[in-house]
Design a protein around this motif. Structure first.
Motif, PDB file in Angstrom:
ATOM      1  N   ASP A  88      -8.027  -6.140  -0.711  1.00  0.00           N
ATOM      2  CA  ASP A  88      -9.461  -6.125  -0.963  1.00  0.00           C
ATOM      3  C   ASP A  88     -10.065  -4.806  -0.490  1.00  0.00           C
ATOM      4  N   ASP A  89      -9.719  -4.421   0.731  1.00  0.00           N
ATOM      5  CA  ASP A  89     -10.224  -3.164   1.280  1.00  0.00           C
ATOM      6  C   ASP A  89      -9.341  -2.760   2.452  1.00  0.00           C
ATOM      7  N   VAL A 117       2.241   3.025  -3.161  1.00  0.00           N
ATOM      8  CA  VAL A 117       1.394   3.892  -3.991  1.00  0.00           C
ATOM      9  C   VAL A 117       0.674   4.987  -3.206  1.00  0.00           C
ATOM     10  N   LEU A 129      -3.115  -8.752  -3.148  1.00  0.00           N
ATOM     11  CA  LEU A 129      -4.465  -8.223  -3.275  1.00  0.00           C
ATOM     12  C   LEU A 129      -4.847  -7.479  -2.003  1.00  0.00           C
ATOM     13  N   PHE A 162      -8.879   2.633   0.618  1.00  0.00           N
ATOM     14  CA  PHE A 162      -8.082   2.033  -0.440  1.00  0.00           C
ATOM     15  C   PHE A 162      -8.690   0.668  -0.734  1.00  0.00           C
ATOM     16  N   SER A 163      -9.362   0.523  -1.862  1.00  0.00           N
ATOM     17  CA  SER A 163     -10.136  -0.693  -2.121  1.00  0.00           C
ATOM     18  C   SER A 163      -9.821  -1.328  -3.468  1.00  0.00           C
ATOM     19  N   ARG A 164      -9.927  -2.657  -3.477  1.00  0.00           N
ATOM     20  CA  ARG A 164      -9.818  -3.476  -4.687  1.00  0.00           C
ATOM     21  C   ARG A 164      -8.602  -3.135  -5.541  1.00  0.00           C
ATOM     22  N   ASN A 165      -7.435  -3.366  -4.967  1.00  0.00           N
ATOM     23  CA  ASN A 165      -6.190  -3.088  -5.679  1.00  0.00           C
ATOM     24  C   ASN A 165      -5.253  -4.286  -5.587  1.00  0.00           C
ATOM     25  N   MET A 166      -4.538  -4.527  -6.673  1.00  0.00           N
ATOM     26  CA  MET A 166      -3.502  -5.549  -6.714  1.00  0.00           C
ATOM     27  C   MET A 166      -2.179  -4.812  -6.893  1.00  0.00           C
ATOM     28  N   ILE A 167      -1.283  -4.977  -5.921  1.00  0.00           N
ATOM     29  CA  ILE A 167       0.005  -4.300  -5.961  1.00  0.00           C
ATOM     30  C   ILE A 167       1.096  -5.339  -5.751  1.00  0.00           C
ATOM     31  N   ILE A 170       0.844  -1.197   0.000  1.00  0.00           N
ATOM     32  CA  ILE A 170       0.000   0.000   0.000  1.00  0.00           C
ATOM     33  C   ILE A 170       0.881   1.250   0.000  1.00  0.00           C
TER      34      ILE A 170
END
Length: 128
Positions: free
Chosen positions: A119-120, A97, A117, A108-113, A94
């Motif tokens: 999710d939230d 970014v 994953l 901060f939701s639904r991100n793949m870094i 997290i």
């Protein structure tokens, strides 16, 4: 977004705990509620260098600070608080970014870094 809702009382308790730890000079470089879909629950991740050196001692410090400040420990289960070291993969992902200084609330939701994953999450603080 996550299946289980993060309720306002949890958000306020997270902010309250962050304030308590700051007042106790407990080093916090990251703090966020993160939803773990596999467990179906939200956990408050607190990133601190003390978790790397003496996790049990750090947990005792957090519990002691909570007790000294009032009834927070009776309102939030310590099992929902997870102390993590500075190199924690979730907060590092997290943090690659998003940067949050001080204390805030950023969703901060639904991100793949980097293959992780998220999710939230609700981020209070995430320093570099």
């Amino acid at each position: 977004m996550a299946e289980a809702a993060l309720v306002e009382s949890d958000i306020q308790m997270g902010q309250e705990l962050l304030g308590i730890l700051d007042a106790a000079s407990f080093p916090v470089t990251g703090a966020a509620w993160v939803y773990y879909a596999d467990a179906g629950e939200w956990r408050l991740l607190i990133r601190t260098p003390r978790a790397e050196k003496d996790l049990l001692g750090a947990l005792r410090e957090v519990a002691g600070a909570m007790d000294a400040a009032g009834d927070l420990r009776s309102r939030i289960d310590l099992a929902r608080i997870k102390l993590v070291p500075p190199k924690d993969k979730v907060l590092a992902a997290i943090g690659s970014v998003v940067r949050v200084d001080g204390a805030s609330t950023i969703r901060f939701s639904r991100n793949m870094i980097n293959g992780i994953l998220i999710d939230d999450a609700l981020i209070y603080r995430l320093a570099a």
